[in-house]
Design a protein around this motif. Structure first.
Motif, PDB file in Angstrom:
ATOM      1  N   LYS A   1       1.315  31.074  13.094  1.00 33.51           N
ATOM      2  CA  LYS A   1       1.350  32.074  11.365  1.00 33.51           C
ATOM      3  C   LYS A   1       0.608  30.946  10.639  1.00 33.51           C
ATOM      4  CE  LYS A   1       5.397  34.485  12.008  1.00 33.51           C
ATOM      5  NZ  LYS A   1       5.168  35.841  10.912  1.00 33.51           N
ATOM      6  N   LEU A   2       1.115  29.834  10.639  1.00 30.36           N
ATOM      7  CA  LEU A   2      -0.247  28.680  10.244  1.00 30.36           C
ATOM      8  C   LEU A   2      -1.560  28.723   9.987  1.00 30.36           C
ATOM      9  CD1 LEU A   2       0.415  25.890   8.093  1.00 30.36           C
ATOM     10  CD2 LEU A   2       0.670  24.713  10.186  1.00 30.36           C
ATOM     11  N   MET A   3      -1.981  28.987  11.432  1.00 23.85           N
ATOM     12  CA  MET A   3      -3.146  29.033  11.428  1.00 23.85           C
ATOM     13  C   MET A   3      -3.845  29.965  10.393  1.00 23.85           C
ATOM     14  SD  MET A   3      -5.045  26.692  13.279  1.00 23.85           S
ATOM     15  CE  MET A   3      -3.207  25.730  12.845  1.00 23.85           C
ATOM     16  N   GLN A   4      -3.075  31.473  10.119  1.00 23.63           N
ATOM     17  CA  GLN A   4      -3.792  32.414   9.327  1.00 23.63           C
ATOM     18  C   GLN A   4      -3.790  32.203   8.455  1.00 23.63           C
ATOM     19  OE1 GLN A   4      -1.000  36.180   8.815  1.00 23.63           O
ATOM     20  NE2 GLN A   4      -0.548  35.312  10.549  1.00 23.63           N
ATOM     21  N   ARG A   5      -2.274  31.648   7.676  1.00 28.91           N
ATOM     22  CA  ARG A   5      -2.195  31.049   6.248  1.00 28.91           C
ATOM     23  C   ARG A   5      -3.177  30.246   5.912  1.00 28.91           C
ATOM     24  NH1 ARG A   5       4.353  31.512   6.821  1.00 28.91           N
ATOM     25  NH2 ARG A   5       3.912  34.355   7.251  1.00 28.91           N
ATOM     26  N   ILE A   6      -3.658  29.315   7.240  1.00 26.43           N
ATOM     27  CA  ILE A   6      -4.800  28.298   6.169  1.00 26.43           C
ATOM     28  C   ILE A   6      -5.739  28.473   5.760  1.00 26.43           C
ATOM     29  CG2 ILE A   6      -5.909  26.366   6.854  1.00 26.43           C
ATOM     30  CD1 ILE A   6      -3.325  25.051   8.407  1.00 26.43           C
ATOM     31  N   GLY A   7      -6.264  30.093   6.967  1.00 27.83           N
ATOM     32  CA  GLY A   7      -7.877  30.541   6.380  1.00 27.83           C
ATOM     33  C   GLY A   7      -7.355  31.414   5.614  1.00 27.83           C
ATOM     34  N   LEU A   8      -6.716  31.534   4.865  1.00 34.56           N
ATOM     35  CA  LEU A   8      -6.545  32.432   3.505  1.00 34.56           C
ATOM     36  C   LEU A   8      -6.062  31.006   2.530  1.00 34.56           C
ATOM     37  CD1 LEU A   8      -3.464  34.529   5.061  1.00 34.56           C
ATOM     38  CD2 LEU A   8      -5.998  35.944   4.459  1.00 34.56           C
ATOM     39  N   VAL A   9      -6.259  30.789   2.577  1.00 35.68           N
ATOM     40  CA  VAL A   9      -6.546  29.243   1.236  1.00 35.68           C
ATOM     41  C   VAL A   9      -7.503  29.150   1.672  1.00 35.68           C
ATOM     42  CG1 VAL A   9      -6.084  27.081   0.870  1.00 35.68           C
ATOM     43  CG2 VAL A   9      -3.571  28.392   2.452  1.00 35.68           C
ATOM     44  N   PHE A  10      -8.639  28.625   2.364  1.00 33.12           N
ATOM     45  CA  PHE A  10      -9.773  28.456   2.758  1.00 33.12           C
ATOM     46  C   PHE A  10     -11.148  29.707   1.476  1.00 33.12           C
ATOM     47  CE2 PHE A  10      -9.111  25.517   6.187  1.00 33.12           C
ATOM     48  CZ  PHE A  10      -9.622  24.192   5.457  1.00 33.12           C
ATOM     49  N   LEU A  11      -9.838  31.169   1.937  1.00 29.23           N
ATOM     50  CA  LEU A  11     -10.969  32.062   1.445  1.00 29.23           C
ATOM     51  C   LEU A  11     -10.358  32.579   0.147  1.00 29.23           C
ATOM     52  CD1 LEU A  11     -10.995  34.323   4.637  1.00 29.23           C
ATOM     53  CD2 LEU A  11     -13.119  32.834   3.520  1.00 29.23           C
ATOM     54  N   LYS A  12     -10.842  32.763  -0.393  1.00 30.22           N
ATOM     55  CA  LYS A  12     -10.273  33.208  -2.463  1.00 30.22           C
ATOM     56  C   LYS A  12     -10.069  34.619  -1.756  1.00 30.22           C
ATOM     57  CE  LYS A  12     -14.576  31.672  -4.615  1.00 30.22           C
ATOM     58  NZ  LYS A  12     -16.370  31.677  -5.375  1.00 30.22           N
ATOM     59  N   PRO A  13      -8.854  34.497  -2.635  1.00 25.67           N
ATOM     60  CA  PRO A  13      -7.824  35.910  -2.975  1.00 25.67           C
ATOM     61  C   PRO A  13      -8.613  37.184  -3.527  1.00 25.67           C
ATOM     62  CG  PRO A  13      -7.550  34.672  -4.589  1.00 25.67           C
ATOM     63  CD  PRO A  13      -7.978  33.936  -3.785  1.00 25.67           C
TER      64      PRO A  13
END
Length: 531
Positions: free
Chosen positions: A331-343
């Motif tokens: 879960k942490l890895m995927q949420r870090i990835g979502l932080v790197f990408l614009k919403p």
């Protein structure tokens, strides 16, 4: 002139019976012929009661079965809550027994949840300011028994639902925190009180005021962070409450740039120290806390710390034997990835056409028709193919879209998690890949689909097949599996639906077949029938 008469039963209201025989039989009919001139009055008695269909007969049923409530024990439950202070221990046992019956259908408690929480809080709030050590550490006191009832409600209905009904005024912040600090932290029997106080504080700290202006002692935030660090290493439920509390605290803009960086450094230092010790409780607590923070805090504040958290924590959990650690790390890895990408959602994804109800009867359909409904009115050859996607616009967006280098590393981790031996890890990785792909350009998103499809290979085991099917279902229901790919996917899913491999004297493959059915359901939900 002759017609067959129509019979129907019409009971009448009566307070007494004419004979003992009617009590035994329980039935006397009032039969009315098709001719209204000849009414014949009789009675209908059921279970000793008399029903009158002419005079709001439904009220007799409503008295027994209230349509607004399906909790038949609620009158007794409410009485126990109103007299909770008379015998808190015995009342707690009875209340918990009643509430636990609704674990399979907890939504039935929703009409009464607000009132139940308010009733129990009437006995908690007056005792919250008490500094009597014997009362605070007494598990049989009214306030601690009240916390046990709140804990039961949060377990049955979910803490996210219950916490919304807890009082969250400014005046509740300091008494709640001081009571949490006054509890004997070594007393095991009060673990539920510590958990409830943590989730209660998680909503109070979100008050729209500067916490420094309402801090009478000047060390409120430091006390919260210290108590959280203590609870993260415990095996009790308070570990979860501490993770929720600190994530809500760091969602405040006034603490993002100051205390968040210090907390991240502490977490990463502890993870590096525990790499060889394998303290499972602190490992789980830290990864869960980091996952909660990256879920609730603002992207701008997290973007500064995301590279260091990813670099220092990325390889600390892969060899961990605990499935809970691997689950929260995923879960942490995927949420870090979502932080790197614009919403920003992908413009190239497939969107099923939707029709507006009553569109034909509307005097001005052009005003009521949404863009997606206009697309649905196009011919099937244009609406149900790749022509629905503007390739020129998508190509231009791909050229202007810069994907951070960390995304490839994160996707590689999540794709490997699809091979994990635990179902919860594979399921979390599948959802993470779907969410990240929603923000990728078309070319990179198509590469992700290719890598997922390669998992459905005859050389892979059943766990990898299961993870691949879950990921394809998540991609499909989000419209990330373009129609040009459906043919190849259906070919592999057809094999997954009959997947059955013998291992010893038994066979495996039931999970793979279930996941393949999930893919088929996603197809039916996300794509037009013509495809």
């Amino acid at each position: 002139e002759f017609c067959t008469p129509f019979f129907f039963v019409q009971p009448t209201m009566s307070t007494s019976l004419d004979s003992e025989e009617s009590k035994v039989s329980g039935i006397e009919h009032e039969v009315s012929m098709g001719n209204d001139d000849v009414p014949v009055k009789q009675q209908v008695i059921k279970g000793g009661g008399v029903y009158n269909l002419d005079q709001e007969w439904t009220q007799d049923i409503d008295d027994v079965y209230n349509p607004q409530s399906f909790v038949k024990e609620y009158p007794r439950l409410k009485k126990l809550l109103e007299t909770f202070d008379m015998d808190p221990v015995q009342h707690t046992i009875e209340i918990n027994a009643m509430v636990n019956k609704y674990q399979e259908n907890p939504e039935l408690l929703d009409p009464h949840l607000q009132e139940m929480v308010n009733l129990i809080m009437e006995f908690i709030k007056p005792n919250l300011s008490s500094r009597d050590t014997s009362l605070i550490n007494d598990a049989k006191s009214v306030i601690n028994c009240g916390f046990e009832v709140i804990y039961t409600l949060s377990i049955v209905r979910g803490y996210k639902t219950v916490v919304r009904y807890l009082p969250h005024e400014v005046v509740d912040l300091e008494p709640t925190l001081q009571y949490l600090l006054a509890i004997d932290q070594q007393q095991v029997s009060l673990w539920y009180a510590r958990y409830v106080l943590c989730i209660w504080l998680s909503i109070i700290v979100r008050v729209p005021f500067n916490l420094n202006s309402i801090d009478s002692f000047g060390d409120m935030v430091e006390n919260i962070m210290q108590i959280v660090k203590t609870y993260l290493a415990r095996s009790e439920k308070s570990r979860q409450g501490a993770a929720v509390l600190i994530s809500r605290l760091f969602s405040r803009p006034d603490f993002e740039q100051t205390h968040m960086v210090q907390f991240f450094d502490w977490c990463l230092e502890q993870l590096e120290k525990l790499k060889e010790e394998q303290n499972i409780f602190l490992f789980t607590g830290i990864f869960r806390t980091l996952a909660e923070i990256f879920k609730h805090s603002h992207r701008d504040a997290l973007l500064v710390n995301a590279p260091s958290v990813l670099e220092r924590s990325g390889k600390l959990w892969s060899s961990n034997k605990s499935r809970v650690v691997r689950k929260y790390a995923t879960k942490l890895m995927q949420r870090i990835g979502l932080v790197f990408l614009k919403p920003v959602l992908a413009s190239w994804r497939y969107q099923k056409g939707r029709h507006v109800l009553m569109q034909s009867a509307s005097p001005s359909p052009s005003k009521l028709t949404s863009p997606t409904s206009k697309a649905s009115s196009m011919p099937a050859t244009q609406n149900d193919s790749d022509q629905k996607i503007d390739t020129s616009t998508t190509a231009a967006n791909d050229e202007n879209f810069e994907v951070p280098t960390q995304i490839e590393y994160i996707l590689d981790i999540l794709l490997n998690c699809l091979r994990d031996k635990e179902t919860v890890v594979r399921w979390s990785a599948a959802k993470g890949i779907g969410r990240i792909t929603m923000r990728l350009p078309r070319t990179l998103g198509d590469e992700v689909v290719t890598n997922v499809m390669e998992l459905l290979s005859p050389t892979e085991n059943h766990q990898t097949w299961h993870g691949g099917c879950l990921c394809l279902a998540e991609l499909s229901r989000r419209g990330l599996l373009l129609p040009s790919r459906i043919g190849a996917v259906i070919e592999r899913i057809s094999k997954a639906m009959v997947y059955d491999v013998f291992q010893g004297q038994s066979s495996v493959g039931d999970q793979v077949r279930d996941a393949a059915c999930y893919v088929a359901w996603a197809f039916a939900r996300a794509y037009e029938p013509q495809l």
